[in-house]
Scaffold this motif. Sequence first.
Motif, PDB file in Angstrom:
ATOM      1  N   GLY A 122       7.091  14.603  -6.563  1.00 42.87           N
ATOM      2  CA  GLY A 122       8.129  15.016  -5.627  1.00 42.87           C
ATOM      3  C   GLY A 122       7.716  14.862  -4.175  1.00 42.87           C
ATOM      4  O   GLY A 122       8.474  15.190  -3.265  1.00 42.87           O
ATOM      5  N   TYR A 123       6.485  14.358  -3.942  1.00 43.16           N
ATOM      6  CA  TYR A 123       5.992  14.178  -2.586  1.00 43.16           C
ATOM      7  C   TYR A 123       6.654  12.979  -1.913  1.00 43.16           C
ATOM      8  O   TYR A 123       7.032  12.005  -2.565  1.00 43.16           O
ATOM      9  CB  TYR A 123       4.477  13.943  -2.570  1.00 43.16           C
ATOM     10  CG  TYR A 123       3.634  15.163  -2.866  1.00 43.16           C
ATOM     11  CD1 TYR A 123       4.104  16.454  -2.656  1.00 43.16           C
ATOM     12  CD2 TYR A 123       2.349  15.010  -3.336  1.00 43.16           C
ATOM     13  CE1 TYR A 123       3.317  17.559  -2.919  1.00 43.16           C
ATOM     14  CE2 TYR A 123       1.545  16.113  -3.596  1.00 43.16           C
ATOM     15  CZ  TYR A 123       2.034  17.382  -3.386  1.00 43.16           C
ATOM     16  OH  TYR A 123       1.245  18.466  -3.635  1.00 43.16           O
ATOM     17  N   THR A 124       6.720  13.037  -0.590  1.00 42.40           N
ATOM     18  CA  THR A 124       7.193  11.908   0.200  1.00 42.40           C
ATOM     19  C   THR A 124       6.084  10.865   0.254  1.00 42.40           C
ATOM     20  O   THR A 124       4.914  11.197   0.463  1.00 42.40           O
ATOM     21  CB  THR A 124       7.563  12.365   1.621  1.00 42.40           C
ATOM     22  OG1 THR A 124       8.636  13.306   1.525  1.00 42.40           O
ATOM     23  CG2 THR A 124       7.990  11.197   2.492  1.00 42.40           C
ATOM     24  N   MET A 125       6.462   9.623   0.066  1.00 48.22           N
ATOM     25  CA  MET A 125       5.518   8.507   0.085  1.00 48.22           C
ATOM     26  C   MET A 125       5.960   7.512   1.157  1.00 48.22           C
ATOM     27  O   MET A 125       7.158   7.339   1.390  1.00 48.22           O
ATOM     28  CB  MET A 125       5.503   7.787  -1.269  1.00 48.22           C
ATOM     29  CG  MET A 125       5.295   8.687  -2.466  1.00 48.22           C
ATOM     30  SD  MET A 125       3.695   9.462  -2.527  1.00 48.22           S
ATOM     31  CE  MET A 125       2.684   8.060  -2.951  1.00 48.22           C
ATOM     32  N   LEU A 126       4.986   6.876   1.788  1.00 49.24           N
ATOM     33  CA  LEU A 126       5.272   5.781   2.699  1.00 49.24           C
ATOM     34  C   LEU A 126       4.708   4.519   2.070  1.00 49.24           C
ATOM     35  O   LEU A 126       3.504   4.426   1.819  1.00 49.24           O
ATOM     36  CB  LEU A 126       4.649   6.018   4.074  1.00 49.24           C
ATOM     37  CG  LEU A 126       4.941   4.943   5.118  1.00 49.24           C
ATOM     38  CD1 LEU A 126       6.439   4.828   5.382  1.00 49.24           C
ATOM     39  CD2 LEU A 126       4.204   5.241   6.417  1.00 49.24           C
ATOM     40  N   MET A 127       5.576   3.576   1.785  1.00 47.91           N
ATOM     41  CA  MET A 127       5.188   2.287   1.213  1.00 47.91           C
ATOM     42  C   MET A 127       5.102   1.276   2.360  1.00 47.91           C
ATOM     43  O   MET A 127       6.088   1.079   3.074  1.00 47.91           O
ATOM     44  CB  MET A 127       6.221   1.801   0.205  1.00 47.91           C
ATOM     45  CG  MET A 127       6.554   2.785  -0.881  1.00 47.91           C
ATOM     46  SD  MET A 127       5.311   2.886  -2.141  1.00 47.91           S
ATOM     47  CE  MET A 127       5.478   1.299  -2.875  1.00 47.91           C
TER      48      MET A 127
ATOM     49  N   ALA B  91       0.860  -1.181   0.000  1.00 47.14           N
ATOM     50  CA  ALA B  91       0.000   0.000   0.000  1.00 47.14           C
ATOM     51  C   ALA B  91       0.898   1.233   0.000  1.00 47.14           C
ATOM     52  O   ALA B  91       1.890   1.282   0.727  1.00 47.14           O
ATOM     53  CB  ALA B  91      -0.913  -0.003   1.221  1.00 47.14           C
ATOM     54  N   GLU B  92       0.529   2.198  -0.803  1.00 49.01           N
ATOM     55  CA  GLU B  92       1.339   3.407  -0.945  1.00 49.01           C
ATOM     56  C   GLU B  92       0.534   4.591  -0.412  1.00 49.01           C
ATOM     57  O   GLU B  92      -0.616   4.792  -0.802  1.00 49.01           O
ATOM     58  CB  GLU B  92       1.671   3.594  -2.427  1.00 49.01           C
ATOM     59  CG  GLU B  92       2.612   4.719  -2.725  1.00 49.01           C
ATOM     60  CD  GLU B  92       2.974   4.728  -4.206  1.00 49.01           C
ATOM     61  OE1 GLU B  92       4.148   4.511  -4.499  1.00 49.01           O
ATOM     62  OE2 GLU B  92       2.085   4.954  -5.044  1.00 49.01           O
ATOM     63  N   TYR B  93       1.152   5.371   0.468  1.00 49.84           N
ATOM     64  CA  TYR B  93       0.476   6.505   1.084  1.00 49.84           C
ATOM     65  C   TYR B  93       1.255   7.784   0.811  1.00 49.84           C
ATOM     66  O   TYR B  93       2.443   7.869   1.102  1.00 49.84           O
ATOM     67  CB  TYR B  93       0.343   6.294   2.600  1.00 49.84           C
ATOM     68  CG  TYR B  93      -0.470   5.081   2.944  1.00 49.84           C
ATOM     69  CD1 TYR B  93      -1.857   5.147   2.999  1.00 49.84           C
ATOM     70  CD2 TYR B  93       0.144   3.853   3.191  1.00 49.84           C
ATOM     71  CE1 TYR B  93      -2.616   4.030   3.321  1.00 49.84           C
ATOM     72  CE2 TYR B  93      -0.606   2.738   3.501  1.00 49.84           C
ATOM     73  CZ  TYR B  93      -1.979   2.827   3.561  1.00 49.84           C
ATOM     74  OH  TYR B  93      -2.727   1.724   3.867  1.00 49.84           O
ATOM     75  N   GLU B  94       0.559   8.771   0.284  1.00 48.17           N
ATOM     76  CA  GLU B  94       1.168  10.065  -0.013  1.00 48.17           C
ATOM     77  C   GLU B  94       1.167  10.922   1.243  1.00 48.17           C
ATOM     78  O   GLU B  94       0.131  11.101   1.875  1.00 48.17           O
ATOM     79  CB  GLU B  94       0.372  10.749  -1.118  1.00 48.17           C
ATOM     80  CG  GLU B  94       0.946  12.056  -1.571  1.00 48.17           C
ATOM     81  CD  GLU B  94       0.103  12.672  -2.666  1.00 48.17           C
ATOM     82  OE1 GLU B  94      -0.743  13.526  -2.329  1.00 48.17           O
ATOM     83  OE2 GLU B  94       0.274  12.281  -3.831  1.00 48.17           O
ATOM     84  N   LEU B  95       2.341  11.443   1.587  1.00 53.88           N
ATOM     85  CA  LEU B  95       2.451  12.290   2.767  1.00 53.88           C
ATOM     86  C   LEU B  95       2.855  13.709   2.383  1.00 53.88           C
ATOM     87  O   LEU B  95       3.421  14.448   3.186  1.00 53.88           O
ATOM     88  CB  LEU B  95       3.454  11.683   3.761  1.00 53.88           C
ATOM     89  CG  LEU B  95       3.040  10.309   4.290  1.00 53.88           C
ATOM     90  CD1 LEU B  95       4.114   9.727   5.170  1.00 53.88           C
ATOM     91  CD2 LEU B  95       1.714  10.383   5.033  1.00 53.88           C
TER      92      LEU B  95
ATOM     93  N   LEU C 240      -1.075   8.576  11.635  1.00 55.76           N
ATOM     94  CA  LEU C 240       0.256   9.133  11.363  1.00 55.76           C
ATOM     95  C   LEU C 240       0.130  10.486  10.676  1.00 55.76           C
ATOM     96  O   LEU C 240       0.832  11.442  11.027  1.00 55.76           O
ATOM     97  CB  LEU C 240       1.071   8.159  10.512  1.00 55.76           C
ATOM     98  CG  LEU C 240       2.445   8.663  10.041  1.00 55.76           C
ATOM     99  CD1 LEU C 240       3.355   8.971  11.228  1.00 55.76           C
ATOM    100  CD2 LEU C 240       3.086   7.632   9.115  1.00 55.76           C
ATOM    101  N   ARG C 241      -0.741  10.586   9.696  1.00 59.49           N
ATOM    102  CA  ARG C 241      -0.943  11.862   8.990  1.00 59.49           C
ATOM    103  C   ARG C 241      -1.346  12.979   9.958  1.00 59.49           C
ATOM    104  O   ARG C 241      -0.873  14.109   9.845  1.00 59.49           O
ATOM    105  CB  ARG C 241      -2.005  11.707   7.907  1.00 59.49           C
ATOM    106  CG  ARG C 241      -1.520  11.018   6.666  1.00 59.49           C
ATOM    107  CD  ARG C 241      -2.602  11.046   5.592  1.00 59.49           C
ATOM    108  NE  ARG C 241      -2.086  10.586   4.343  1.00 59.49           N
ATOM    109  CZ  ARG C 241      -2.639   9.641   3.599  1.00 59.49           C
ATOM    110  NH1 ARG C 241      -3.744   9.042   4.010  1.00 59.49           N
ATOM    111  NH2 ARG C 241      -2.099   9.288   2.459  1.00 59.49           N
ATOM    112  N   ARG C 242      -2.249  12.655  10.885  1.00 58.53           N
ATOM    113  CA  ARG C 242      -2.666  13.655  11.872  1.00 58.53           C
ATOM    114  C   ARG C 242      -1.479  14.097  12.728  1.00 58.53           C
ATOM    115  O   ARG C 242      -1.322  15.281  13.012  1.00 58.53           O
ATOM    116  CB  ARG C 242      -3.800  13.124  12.739  1.00 58.53           C
ATOM    117  CG  ARG C 242      -5.151  13.152  12.040  1.00 58.53           C
ATOM    118  CD  ARG C 242      -6.309  12.964  13.014  1.00 58.53           C
ATOM    119  NE  ARG C 242      -6.237  11.752  13.829  1.00 58.53           N
ATOM    120  CZ  ARG C 242      -6.648  10.565  13.420  1.00 58.53           C
ATOM    121  NH1 ARG C 242      -7.154  10.395  12.212  1.00 58.53           N
ATOM    122  NH2 ARG C 242      -6.560   9.527  14.213  1.00 58.53           N
ATOM    123  N   LYS C 243      -0.661  13.138  13.146  1.00 56.40           N
ATOM    124  CA  LYS C 243       0.527  13.466  13.958  1.00 56.40           C
ATOM    125  C   LYS C 243       1.496  14.371  13.184  1.00 56.40           C
ATOM    126  O   LYS C 243       2.134  15.231  13.751  1.00 56.40           O
ATOM    127  CB  LYS C 243       1.259  12.201  14.387  1.00 56.40           C
ATOM    128  CG  LYS C 243       0.495  11.349  15.363  1.00 56.40           C
ATOM    129  CD  LYS C 243       0.496  11.973  16.728  1.00 56.40           C
ATOM    130  CE  LYS C 243      -0.228  11.086  17.710  1.00 56.40           C
ATOM    131  NZ  LYS C 243      -0.230  11.649  19.048  1.00 56.40           N
TER     132      LYS C 243
END
Length: 127
Positions: A92-97, A8-12, A121-124
């Motif tokens: 160019g965004y940071t991603m969490l895989m 799963a890939e999450y854009e941060l 995590l996003r809220r933090k």
Amino acid sequence: MNKEKFVAEYELKSVSPALLWPYIGTKNGLADWFADDVQSDGKLFTFYWNKSSQQAHQVAMRTGLYIRFHWLDDEEEKSFFELRITTSELTGYTMLMVTDFAYPDEMDDSRDLWDHQIETLRRKLGV
């Protein structure tokens, strides 16, 4: 029935990898969003949720890039969960895989659990 791997890939967005790393690579950071509390003794991590705990062995890590764990109670030796920081070539965004393993009939629940954890995590991070 064997577990199946999923990613799963999450854009941060514009969170810097240097800011993100302490949240995934340290016990205190993991305790901020992944579990209620995290204790470690070398490469043995104990994660606490409510009144239960689960232990995992840190099997690999590259500081600033990724950390990989294997749950001690998981009978499948090949399974693990990994948190990896990448950068999207397009935005160019940071991603969490997130790489994890689940039984086919539990795949949706596992993905939903990760979605919930990453939202915390996003809220933090203020994303």
